[in-house]
Motif scaffolding. Structure first.
Motif, PDB file in Angstrom:
ATOM      1  N   SER A   1       0.867  -1.176   0.000  1.00 18.37           N
ATOM      2  CA  SER A   1       0.000   0.000   0.000  1.00 18.37           C
ATOM      3  C   SER A   1       0.907   1.230   0.000  1.00 18.37           C
ATOM      4  O   SER A   1       2.105   1.127   0.315  1.00 18.37           O
ATOM      5  N   PRO A   2       0.375   2.405  -0.312  1.00 17.33           N
ATOM      6  CA  PRO A   2       1.214   3.605  -0.273  1.00 17.33           C
ATOM      7  C   PRO A   2       1.817   3.853   1.110  1.00 17.33           C
ATOM      8  O   PRO A   2       2.959   4.287   1.222  1.00 17.33           O
TER       9      PRO A   2
ATOM     10  N   ALA B   1       3.905  10.445  -2.790  1.00 16.88           N
ATOM     11  CA  ALA B   1       3.012  10.533  -3.954  1.00 16.88           C
ATOM     12  C   ALA B   1       2.017   9.375  -3.923  1.00 16.88           C
ATOM     13  O   ALA B   1       2.412   8.215  -3.885  1.00 16.88           O
ATOM     14  N   SER B   2       0.740   9.713  -3.890  1.00 14.68           N
ATOM     15  CA  SER B   2      -0.286   8.684  -3.797  1.00 14.68           C
ATOM     16  C   SER B   2      -1.592   9.236  -4.353  1.00 14.68           C
ATOM     17  O   SER B   2      -1.835  10.440  -4.326  1.00 14.68           O
ATOM     18  N   ALA B   3      -2.448   8.337  -4.821  1.00 13.86           N
ATOM     19  CA  ALA B   3      -3.764   8.731  -5.305  1.00 13.86           C
ATOM     20  C   ALA B   3      -4.747   8.900  -4.144  1.00 13.86           C
ATOM     21  O   ALA B   3      -5.866   9.349  -4.336  1.00 13.86           O
ATOM     22  N   MET B   4      -4.307   8.552  -2.942  1.00 11.91           N
ATOM     23  CA  MET B   4      -5.155   8.670  -1.763  1.00 11.91           C
ATOM     24  C   MET B   4      -5.257  10.125  -1.319  1.00 11.91           C
ATOM     25  O   MET B   4      -4.358  10.925  -1.571  1.00 11.91           O
ATOM     26  N   SER B   5      -6.346  10.421  -0.614  1.00 11.48           N
ATOM     27  CA  SER B   5      -6.444  11.744  -0.005  1.00 11.48           C
ATOM     28  C   SER B   5      -5.445  11.806   1.144  1.00 11.48           C
ATOM     29  O   SER B   5      -4.904  10.783   1.577  1.00 11.48           O
ATOM     30  N   GLU B   6      -5.217  12.993   1.659  1.00 15.25           N
ATOM     31  CA  GLU B   6      -4.257  13.159   2.746  1.00 15.25           C
ATOM     32  C   GLU B   6      -4.671  12.344   3.973  1.00 15.25           C
ATOM     33  O   GLU B   6      -3.840  11.695   4.607  1.00 15.25           O
TER      34      GLU B   6
ATOM     35  N   GLU C   1      -6.704   9.657   4.037  1.00 18.45           N
ATOM     36  CA  GLU C   1      -6.618   8.224   3.731  1.00 18.45           C
ATOM     37  C   GLU C   1      -5.169   7.747   3.830  1.00 18.45           C
ATOM     38  O   GLU C   1      -4.895   6.674   4.385  1.00 18.45           O
TER      39      GLU C   1
END
Length: 92
Positions: free
Chosen positions: A33-34, A69-74, A76
């Motif tokens: 996971s990120p 860097a991630s597609a998740m919100s801050e 999340e």
């Protein structure tokens, strides 16, 4: 002669279809996971600091969440990173 080439063609097509229907091989290591990726990109010293903050449970000195860097919100990503820290810093 005609039967041999038809049989060879049928056998070739069967082998080709069988090869296409196989599942793709799974990766040797599960995908991180990120939050886990951010943990592994941290230095040993940073990891020790994360564990010390996790074990202290001190709201005045919370776990510092690194930028990653991630597609998740801050939020999340912060939850995901906290779960990674919890997993790594909790004795087995």
């Amino acid at each position: 002669m005609r039967r041999v080439s038809i049989a060879a063609l049928a056998l070739s097509l069967t082998a080709l279809l069988a090869g296409c229907s196989q599942e793709e091989p799974k990766p040797l290591h599960p995908t991180r996971s990120p939050g886990e990726a951010a943990w592994y990109e941290s230095t040993k010293k940073q990891q020790q600091e994360y564990c010390a903050a996790y074990r202290a449970h001190d709201p005045q000195h919370p776990i510092h969440v690194p930028s990653f860097a991630s597609a998740m919100s801050e939020d999340e990503f912060a939850d995901d990173f906290y779960n990674a820290v919890k997993k790594k810093c909790t004795p087995a």
